[in-house]
Design a protein around this motif. Structure first.
Motif, PDB file in Angstrom:
ATOM      1  N   GLY A  27       0.816  -1.213   0.000  1.00  0.00           N
ATOM      2  CA  GLY A  27       0.000   0.000   0.000  1.00  0.00           C
ATOM      3  C   GLY A  27       0.845   1.255   0.000  1.00  0.00           C
ATOM      4  N   LEU A  28       1.924   1.240   0.778  1.00  0.00           N
ATOM      5  CA  LEU A  28       2.832   2.386   0.819  1.00  0.00           C
ATOM      6  C   LEU A  28       3.458   2.646  -0.545  1.00  0.00           C
ATOM      7  CD1 LEU A  28       4.822   2.203   4.179  1.00  0.00           C
ATOM      8  CD2 LEU A  28       3.669   4.204   3.243  1.00  0.00           C
ATOM      9  N   LEU A  29       3.881   1.581  -1.207  1.00  0.00           N
ATOM     10  CA  LEU A  29       4.521   1.733  -2.516  1.00  0.00           C
ATOM     11  C   LEU A  29       3.545   2.345  -3.521  1.00  0.00           C
ATOM     12  CD1 LEU A  29       6.976   1.293  -4.310  1.00  0.00           C
ATOM     13  CD2 LEU A  29       6.150  -1.033  -4.760  1.00  0.00           C
ATOM     14  N   ARG A  30       2.322   1.859  -3.515  1.00  0.00           N
ATOM     15  CA  ARG A  30       1.324   2.422  -4.438  1.00  0.00           C
ATOM     16  C   ARG A  30       1.061   3.899  -4.133  1.00  0.00           C
ATOM     17  NH1 ARG A  30      -0.719  -2.785  -3.577  1.00  0.00           N
ATOM     18  NH2 ARG A  30      -2.048  -2.072  -1.864  1.00  0.00           N
ATOM     19  N   ASP A  31       0.963   4.235  -2.853  1.00  0.00           N
ATOM     20  CA  ASP A  31       0.722   5.630  -2.471  1.00  0.00           C
ATOM     21  C   ASP A  31       1.911   6.523  -2.838  1.00  0.00           C
ATOM     22  OD1 ASP A  31      -1.714   4.897  -1.490  1.00  0.00           O
ATOM     23  OD2 ASP A  31      -1.096   4.867   0.619  1.00  0.00           O
TER      24      ASP A  31
ATOM     25  N   ALA B 229       1.916   7.075  -6.566  1.00  0.00           N
ATOM     26  CA  ALA B 229       0.849   8.015  -6.936  1.00  0.00           C
ATOM     27  C   ALA B 229       1.252   9.450  -6.583  1.00  0.00           C
ATOM     28  CB  ALA B 229      -0.445   7.637  -6.223  1.00  0.00           C
ATOM     29  N   SER B 230       1.900   9.630  -5.431  1.00  0.00           N
ATOM     30  CA  SER B 230       2.343  10.966  -5.023  1.00  0.00           C
ATOM     31  C   SER B 230       3.413  11.493  -5.965  1.00  0.00           C
ATOM     32  CB  SER B 230       2.884  10.923  -3.591  1.00  0.00           C
ATOM     33  OG  SER B 230       1.872  10.627  -2.664  1.00  0.00           O
ATOM     34  N   ILE B 231       4.338  10.633  -6.371  1.00  0.00           N
ATOM     35  CA  ILE B 231       5.388  11.041  -7.311  1.00  0.00           C
ATOM     36  C   ILE B 231       4.769  11.496  -8.626  1.00  0.00           C
ATOM     37  CG2 ILE B 231       7.300  10.203  -8.730  1.00  0.00           C
ATOM     38  CD1 ILE B 231       8.098   8.391  -6.391  1.00  0.00           C
TER      39      ILE B 231
ATOM     40  N   THR C  53      12.579   2.414  -3.553  1.00  0.00           N
ATOM     41  CA  THR C  53      13.537   1.383  -3.994  1.00  0.00           C
ATOM     42  C   THR C  53      13.664   0.222  -3.008  1.00  0.00           C
ATOM     43  OG1 THR C  53      14.782   3.007  -5.295  1.00  0.00           O
ATOM     44  CG2 THR C  53      15.913   0.960  -4.723  1.00  0.00           C
ATOM     45  N   PRO C  54      13.954   0.454  -1.714  1.00  0.00           N
ATOM     46  CA  PRO C  54      14.041  -0.678  -0.785  1.00  0.00           C
ATOM     47  C   PRO C  54      12.685  -1.342  -0.526  1.00  0.00           C
ATOM     48  CG  PRO C  54      14.287   1.394   0.394  1.00  0.00           C
ATOM     49  CD  PRO C  54      14.330   1.722  -1.052  1.00  0.00           C
ATOM     50  N   ILE C  55      11.600  -0.605  -0.690  1.00  0.00           N
ATOM     51  CA  ILE C  55      10.275  -1.232  -0.545  1.00  0.00           C
ATOM     52  C   ILE C  55      10.073  -2.252  -1.658  1.00  0.00           C
ATOM     53  CG2 ILE C  55       7.793  -0.830  -0.628  1.00  0.00           C
ATOM     54  CD1 ILE C  55       8.238   1.859   0.689  1.00  0.00           C
ATOM     55  N   LYS C  56      10.426  -1.878  -2.881  1.00  0.00           N
ATOM     56  CA  LYS C  56      10.323  -2.814  -4.003  1.00  0.00           C
ATOM     57  C   LYS C  56      11.185  -4.053  -3.760  1.00  0.00           C
ATOM     58  CE  LYS C  56       9.475   0.723  -7.540  1.00  0.00           C
ATOM     59  NZ  LYS C  56      10.049   1.428  -8.715  1.00  0.00           N
TER      60      LYS C  56
ATOM     61  N   TRP D  33       2.609  13.872  -0.532  1.00  0.00           N
ATOM     62  CA  TRP D  33       3.270  12.661  -0.056  1.00  0.00           C
ATOM     63  C   TRP D  33       2.252  11.824   0.710  1.00  0.00           C
ATOM     64  CZ3 TRP D  33       5.051  17.521   1.728  1.00  0.00           C
ATOM     65  CH2 TRP D  33       4.640  17.874   3.007  1.00  0.00           C
ATOM     66  N   PRO D  34       2.486  10.538   0.805  1.00  0.00           N
ATOM     67  CA  PRO D  34       1.509   9.657   1.467  1.00  0.00           C
ATOM     68  C   PRO D  34       1.660   9.688   2.981  1.00  0.00           C
ATOM     69  CG  PRO D  34       3.346   8.357   0.693  1.00  0.00           C
ATOM     70  CD  PRO D  34       3.605   9.780   0.242  1.00  0.00           C
TER      71      PRO D  34
END
Length: 222
Positions: free
Chosen positions: A59-63, A66-68, A211-214, A115-116
């Motif tokens: 969820g964080l990565l998607r948010d 989207a913010s970027i 990057t580290p989330i991915k 930003w999320p």
């Protein structure tokens, strides 16, 4: 004084030995069963923690992405305006003509930084109940790196996202342009550059956090 040691019959000794072995085996079985139950509990706790953490990071990565995208889309008109006025200055156009150009493109003179919400609840729970310690080492290392990046990005957006921006000066400039008043082109470019830098730095921090989330989610196939 004479003490006579009672003689034990052979079958009595065997019965004692069998009884003793049964007790030992019962204790060992109980200990082994307890360890097995504990391992199963730890495995299930680790699996649940992984599921919650993967869901949170996904969820964080998607948010973040989207913010970027939103920030880059809203930054583009400001960059175009800044370039146009820089070109006008390079051509040596008079201030009155430059101000006319500024008013024509004034809709782009806006700062929008998104930003999320950097949630870390799943990770915090896993650390608090120690289920994180039962997650395999490589995955745990990636989780740790991901949440460290998340916290760094959260700190940046909270404390430093607009540190290079003179907000009162920006609002004053926006007010003057909205009212149709002339502004100093050099001062205008100074403010627009502050706005661009603030937005670009925020985008960079969000990209660094992703990057580290991915990498952490790669192990889960997400």
């Amino acid at each position: 004084m004479h003490i006579e040691v009672p003689k034990l019959r052979a079958h009595s000794f065997r019965e004692f030995a069998v009884h003793y072995l049964m007790i030992v085996l019962s204790i060992l079985t109980a200990l082994g069963l307890e360890q097995w139950i504990e391992r199963v509990h730890h495995r299930h706790a680790a699996e649940y923690a992984r599921e919650q953490i993967d869901s949170e990071l996904g969820g964080l990565l998607r948010d973040i992405q989207a913010s970027i995208q939103t920030d880059e889309t809203k930054l583009a008109p400001l960059i175009a305006l800044d370039k146009a006025i820089n070109d006008d200055m390079a051509k040596g156009l008079p201030d009155a003509q430059i101000n006319q150009h500024i008013r024509q493109l004034s809709s782009g003179f806006r700062l929008s930084i998104n930003w999320p919400a950097f949630t870390t609840q799943a990770w915090d729970v896993a650390v608090a109940n120690q289920s994180a310690t039962w997650i395999e080492v490589e995955r745990l290392h990636r989780y740790t790196a991901a949440y460290a990046a998340v916290r760094e990005a959260a700190s940046w957006t909270t404390h430093n996202a607009t540190v290079t921006l003179d907000a009162p000066r920006m609002f004053d400039m926006q007010t003057r342009i909205r009212l149709g008043k002339d502004v100093d082109p050099v001062e205008f470019l100074s403010v627009s550059q502050q706005m661009i830098v603030s937005s670009k730095q925020t985008i960079a921090y969000l990209q660094d956090a992703s990057t580290p989330i991915k990498a952490a989610l790669e192990l889960s196939g997400e």
